[in-house]
Design an enzyme around this catalytic site. Structure first.
Site, PDB file in Angstrom:
ATOM      1  N   ARG A   1       0.883  -1.431   0.153  1.00 59.80           N
ATOM      2  CA  ARG A   1       0.367   0.157  -0.083  1.00 59.80           C
ATOM      3  C   ARG A   1       0.434   0.953  -0.513  1.00 59.80           C
ATOM      4  O   ARG A   1       1.997   1.699   1.147  1.00 59.80           O
ATOM      5  CB  ARG A   1      -1.046   0.631   1.259  1.00 59.80           C
ATOM      6  CG  ARG A   1      -1.347   1.473   1.684  1.00 59.80           C
ATOM      7  CD  ARG A   1      -2.743   1.503   0.905  1.00 59.80           C
ATOM      8  NE  ARG A   1      -3.588   3.059   0.900  1.00 59.80           N
ATOM      9  CZ  ARG A   1      -5.029   3.167   1.472  1.00 59.80           C
ATOM     10  NH1 ARG A   1      -5.052   2.511   1.838  1.00 59.80           N
ATOM     11  NH2 ARG A   1      -4.785   4.220   1.489  1.00 59.80           N
TER      12      ARG A   1
ATOM     13  N   ARG B   1      -5.706   1.624  -4.642  1.00 61.85           N
ATOM     14  CA  ARG B   1      -5.276   1.036  -3.541  1.00 61.85           C
ATOM     15  C   ARG B   1      -5.280  -0.738  -3.380  1.00 61.85           C
ATOM     16  O   ARG B   1      -5.701  -0.905  -3.810  1.00 61.85           O
ATOM     17  CB  ARG B   1      -5.587   1.328  -1.859  1.00 61.85           C
ATOM     18  CG  ARG B   1      -6.449   1.216  -1.589  1.00 61.85           C
ATOM     19  CD  ARG B   1      -7.909   1.933  -0.602  1.00 61.85           C
ATOM     20  NE  ARG B   1      -7.980   3.165  -1.805  1.00 61.85           N
ATOM     21  CZ  ARG B   1      -8.820   3.923  -0.919  1.00 61.85           C
ATOM     22  NH1 ARG B   1      -9.473   4.079  -0.064  1.00 61.85           N
ATOM     23  NH2 ARG B   1      -9.030   4.962  -1.699  1.00 61.85           N
TER      24      ARG B   1
ATOM     25  N   ASP C   1      -6.868  -1.850   1.945  1.00 59.99           N
ATOM     26  CA  ASP C   1      -7.249  -0.395   2.682  1.00 59.99           C
ATOM     27  C   ASP C   1      -7.481  -1.126   3.876  1.00 59.99           C
ATOM     28  O   ASP C   1      -8.762  -2.674   3.495  1.00 59.99           O
ATOM     29  CB  ASP C   1      -8.457   0.375   2.155  1.00 59.99           C
ATOM     30  CG  ASP C   1      -8.792   1.464   2.952  1.00 59.99           C
ATOM     31  OD1 ASP C   1      -7.828   1.907   4.028  1.00 59.99           O
ATOM     32  OD2 ASP C   1      -9.681   2.289   2.700  1.00 59.99           O
TER      33      ASP C   1
ATOM     34  N   ASP D   1     -10.142  -0.636   7.244  1.00 58.57           N
ATOM     35  CA  ASP D   1     -10.420   0.754   8.543  1.00 58.57           C
ATOM     36  C   ASP D   1     -11.251   0.335   9.531  1.00 58.57           C
ATOM     37  O   ASP D   1     -11.221  -1.082   9.683  1.00 58.57           O
ATOM     38  CB  ASP D   1     -10.857   1.953   7.193  1.00 58.57           C
ATOM     39  CG  ASP D   1     -10.547   2.369   5.629  1.00 58.57           C
ATOM     40  OD1 ASP D   1      -9.529   2.572   6.666  1.00 58.57           O
ATOM     41  OD2 ASP D   1     -11.167   2.971   5.379  1.00 58.57           O
TER      42      ASP D   1
END
Length: 166
Positions: free
Chosen positions: A80, A89, A92, A94
């Site tokens: 990344r 990307r 990810d 989160d």
């Protein structure tokens, strides 16, 4: 701590990258549930390939900040690079929301970590898979099903449920 993780990818072997996060948590006995993998249109910067997105419910013996750093380590291992906000990307990871052992929602408002995630309530690609694994989910005191219903049809368009994790 129990946490909801939103994982996504639209570069390289996206499926394998999502599987790597799944295996990391499952292999440590920390995975409680996983949504199917959803194909979703790009959000923000729309001139890019579709994403693969999923939700993982995890239970870890870490602080939210330690979990954030673990997610960043997984992102870094996937190559990344943060070049463009909302751009393509490899991976990810989160933290959407987290609860301590007595089911109190954890909040954070620092530069490094904001919980619950400040935009999760606006993202169908987060809410829809989350409902698959927890139909009674609540975010910031509001039912996730209601948050999803409040989104525009455009925001929900093009999201398709796919395969389960391997």
């Amino acid at each position: 701590m129990t946490a909801v993780l939103s994982i996504g990818s639209n570069m390289d072997d996206s499926r394998e990258l999502l599987d790597s996060v799944y295996r990391d948590f499952a292999g440590k006995g920390q995975l409680r549930a996983a949504s199917s993998i959803y194909r979703t249109p790009a959000w923000g910067v729309e001139d890019q390939p579709d994403f693969l997105n999923a939700i993982l419910l995890v239970e870890v013996d870490r602080t939210p900040l330690e979990l954030l750093h673990r997610g960043q380590e997984l992102e870094n291992a996937a190559g990344r690079v943060r070049v463009q906000k909302w751009g393509p990307r490899t991976l990810d990871v989160d933290i959407v929301a987290a609860w301590d052992s007595d089911t109190t929602e954890i909040t954070s408002d620092t530069e490094e970590l904001r919980l619950p995630h400040p935009h999760a309530h606006q993202r169908a690609f987060v809410l829809q898979p989350w409902l698959e694994v927890n139909p009674d989910a609540v975010l910031g005191g509001q039912r996730v099903a209601e948050l999803l219903d409040e989104l525009s049809d455009d925001e929900k368009a093009g999201i398709t449920r796919g395969e389960s994790f391997r």
